[in-house]
Design a protein around this motif. Structure first.
Motif, PDB file in Angstrom:
ATOM      1  N   VAL A 184       0.827  -1.205   0.000  1.00  0.00           N
ATOM      2  CA  VAL A 184       0.000   0.000   0.000  1.00  0.00           C
ATOM      3  C   VAL A 184       0.864   1.258   0.000  1.00  0.00           C
ATOM      4  CG1 VAL A 184      -1.777   1.274   1.271  1.00  0.00           C
ATOM      5  CG2 VAL A 184      -1.847  -1.233   1.201  1.00  0.00           C
ATOM      6  N   LYS A 185       1.985   1.247   0.731  1.00  0.00           N
ATOM      7  CA  LYS A 185       2.826   2.434   0.832  1.00  0.00           C
ATOM      8  C   LYS A 185       3.511   2.793  -0.486  1.00  0.00           C
ATOM      9  CE  LYS A 185       3.524   4.774   3.690  1.00  0.00           C
ATOM     10  NZ  LYS A 185       4.349   4.943   4.878  1.00  0.00           N
ATOM     11  N   PHE A 186       3.673   1.832  -1.382  1.00  0.00           N
ATOM     12  CA  PHE A 186       4.239   2.159  -2.689  1.00  0.00           C
ATOM     13  C   PHE A 186       3.301   3.090  -3.442  1.00  0.00           C
ATOM     14  CE2 PHE A 186       4.211   1.289  -7.275  1.00  0.00           C
ATOM     15  CZ  PHE A 186       5.507   1.667  -7.607  1.00  0.00           C
ATOM     16  N   TYR A 187       2.000   2.833  -3.336  1.00  0.00           N
ATOM     17  CA  TYR A 187       1.016   3.636  -4.067  1.00  0.00           C
ATOM     18  C   TYR A 187       0.587   4.879  -3.294  1.00  0.00           C
ATOM     19  CZ  TYR A 187       0.574  -0.396  -7.151  1.00  0.00           C
ATOM     20  OH  TYR A 187       0.839  -1.415  -8.044  1.00  0.00           O
ATOM     21  N   ILE A 188       0.496   4.762  -1.968  1.00  0.00           N
ATOM     22  CA  ILE A 188       0.013   5.871  -1.139  1.00  0.00           C
ATOM     23  C   ILE A 188       1.035   6.113  -0.022  1.00  0.00           C
ATOM     24  CG2 ILE A 188      -1.889   6.723   0.308  1.00  0.00           C
ATOM     25  CD1 ILE A 188      -3.711   4.741  -1.195  1.00  0.00           C
ATOM     26  N   PRO A 189       2.032   6.959  -0.261  1.00  0.00           N
ATOM     27  CA  PRO A 189       3.092   7.169   0.737  1.00  0.00           C
ATOM     28  C   PRO A 189       2.621   7.899   1.990  1.00  0.00           C
ATOM     29  CG  PRO A 189       3.800   7.836  -1.476  1.00  0.00           C
ATOM     30  CD  PRO A 189       2.322   7.636  -1.534  1.00  0.00           C
ATOM     31  N   HIS A 190       1.600   8.782   1.825  1.00  0.00           N
ATOM     32  CA  HIS A 190       1.196   9.612   2.958  1.00  0.00           C
ATOM     33  C   HIS A 190      -0.323   9.766   2.991  1.00  0.00           C
ATOM     34  CE1 HIS A 190       0.642  13.327   5.372  1.00  0.00           C
ATOM     35  NE2 HIS A 190       1.720  12.910   6.005  1.00  0.00           N
ATOM     36  N   LEU A 191      -0.849   9.827   4.203  1.00  0.00           N
ATOM     37  CA  LEU A 191      -2.294   9.906   4.411  1.00  0.00           C
ATOM     38  C   LEU A 191      -2.591  10.991   5.435  1.00  0.00           C
ATOM     39  CD1 LEU A 191      -5.166   8.555   4.145  1.00  0.00           C
ATOM     40  CD2 LEU A 191      -4.458   7.032   6.000  1.00  0.00           C
ATOM     41  N   THR A 192      -3.585  11.842   5.133  1.00  0.00           N
ATOM     42  CA  THR A 192      -4.051  12.851   6.078  1.00  0.00           C
ATOM     43  C   THR A 192      -5.481  12.502   6.495  1.00  0.00           C
ATOM     44  OG1 THR A 192      -2.690  14.589   5.081  1.00  0.00           O
ATOM     45  CG2 THR A 192      -4.536  15.306   6.444  1.00  0.00           C
ATOM     46  N   VAL A 193      -5.720  12.485   7.807  1.00  0.00           N
ATOM     47  CA  VAL A 193      -7.049  12.144   8.326  1.00  0.00           C
ATOM     48  C   VAL A 193      -7.536  13.276   9.220  1.00  0.00           C
ATOM     49  CG1 VAL A 193      -8.427  10.470   9.610  1.00  0.00           C
ATOM     50  CG2 VAL A 193      -6.450   9.693   8.293  1.00  0.00           C
ATOM     51  N   THR A 194      -8.760  13.751   8.950  1.00  0.00           N
ATOM     52  CA  THR A 194      -9.360  14.803   9.772  1.00  0.00           C
ATOM     53  C   THR A 194     -10.786  14.405  10.129  1.00  0.00           C
ATOM     54  OG1 THR A 194     -10.117  15.999   7.780  1.00  0.00           O
ATOM     55  CG2 THR A 194      -7.990  16.648   8.716  1.00  0.00           C
ATOM     56  N   VAL A 195     -11.256  14.931  11.246  1.00  0.00           N
ATOM     57  CA  VAL A 195     -12.651  14.731  11.642  1.00  0.00           C
ATOM     58  C   VAL A 195     -13.401  16.024  11.378  1.00  0.00           C
ATOM     59  CG1 VAL A 195     -14.224  14.235  13.550  1.00  0.00           C
ATOM     60  CG2 VAL A 195     -12.049  13.004  13.378  1.00  0.00           C
ATOM     61  N   GLU A 196     -14.453  15.938  10.574  1.00  0.00           N
ATOM     62  CA  GLU A 196     -15.258  17.102  10.215  1.00  0.00           C
ATOM     63  C   GLU A 196     -16.693  16.830  10.631  1.00  0.00           C
ATOM     64  OE1 GLU A 196     -14.675  17.936   6.083  1.00  0.00           O
ATOM     65  OE2 GLU A 196     -12.485  18.019   6.253  1.00  0.00           O
ATOM     66  N   GLY A 197     -17.069  17.346  11.778  1.00  0.00           N
ATOM     67  CA  GLY A 197     -18.405  17.097  12.299  1.00  0.00           C
ATOM     68  C   GLY A 197     -18.586  15.622  12.619  1.00  0.00           C
ATOM     69  N   GLU A 198     -19.549  14.982  11.951  1.00  0.00           N
ATOM     70  CA  GLU A 198     -19.821  13.559  12.160  1.00  0.00           C
ATOM     71  C   GLU A 198     -19.056  12.668  11.185  1.00  0.00           C
ATOM     72  OE1 GLU A 198     -21.716  12.377  14.690  1.00  0.00           O
ATOM     73  OE2 GLU A 198     -21.800  14.470  15.338  1.00  0.00           O
ATOM     74  N   ASN A 199     -18.175  13.251  10.393  1.00  0.00           N
ATOM     75  CA  ASN A 199     -17.459  12.502   9.357  1.00  0.00           C
ATOM     76  C   ASN A 199     -15.963  12.422   9.628  1.00  0.00           C
ATOM     77  OD1 ASN A 199     -19.871  12.239   7.813  1.00  0.00           O
ATOM     78  ND2 ASN A 199     -19.549  14.277   6.948  1.00  0.00           N
TER      79      ASN A 199
END
Length: 235
Positions: free
Chosen positions: A155-170
């Protein structure tokens, strides 16, 4: 002459297959009466191609179709004609003429930007940080046509970095994904890999997946748009 157009796959048609999407565009090219070129041989077909296959259920604002014309046509007139001939759910956003000697459209697409929204709010910052720091994350994806019945991807070959945020209920995941000559990976596979690695219980089946941008990569590694800066914009 070739025309390259930025088109969409909107929310209302996100569940049609890639093959049906391609067929729909081909029918629209004919309805628009564009002077499209045809291949030679016993069963001639329209000379057009898409940049990258899009998974079922994914919305996109950045698909690209390249159409080879048998005779020149003004870019704006061609874009407007195709836009009028397309059904609801597909729109032409921009268009440009490209050199007929350019590399094939599919070979130019090198990456895509995604946003995935889950109607599920939870703090998974620790898992996201571990993912970003990990040199590798192997995931076994089902592949019924292979002898083993699965294939292992990093997975890291295709997606080196991931950003995760909480927006309200999502919970919102933002990332770039590589596109290579041998393939890419789906956003749902990323979510499944995170569930497997970190026991997160992400509701993958409820994911709202959007492809926001498709791009080329220059010789020095810079990200380049699929259209020239002077492309005609319709929307």
């Amino acid at each position: 002459m070739k025309l390259r157009m930025q088109i969409t796959k909107d929310q209302e048609i996100r569940f049609i297959s890639h093959l049906e999407y391609v067929r729909t565009i081909g029918r629209a090219i004919r309805r628009a009466k564009l002077p499209a070129a045809y291949s030679e041989g016993f069963n001639p077909h329209l000379k057009f191609s898409l940049a990258s296959a899009l998974g079922v259920g994914v919305v996109s604002y950045t698909e690209f179709v390249e159409i080879e014309l048998a005779e020149p046509m003004e870019v704006l007139a061609a874009a407007q004609a195709l836009d009028a001939a397309l059904p609801r759910g597909i729109r032409v956003l921009a268009a440009d003429a490209v050199d007929t000697h350019h590399a094939a459209l599919m070979s130019q697409a090198a990456g895509a930007e995604y946003r995935v929204t889950l109607p599920w709010a939870a703090d998974i910052s620790e898992a996201a940080a571990d993912f970003n720091a990990a040199p590798q994350l192997l995931f076994k994806k089902a592949a019924p046509k292979t002898k083993a019945g699965f294939k292992e991807i990093d997975v890291k070959f295709y997606i080196p970095h991931l950003t995760v945020t909480v927006e309200g209920e999502n919970t919102v995941f933002s990332f770039d994904c590589k596109i290579t000559p041998t393939g890419s990976m789906k956003a749902v596979d990323l979510l499944n890999a995170l569930n497997e690695r970190y026991a997160l219980q992400l509701p993958v089946e409820l994911a709202d997946i959007e492809r926001l941008r498709l791009y080329r990569v220059g010789k020095n590694g810079q990200l380049l748009p699929m259209l020239n800066a002077d492309a005609v914009k319709l929307a």
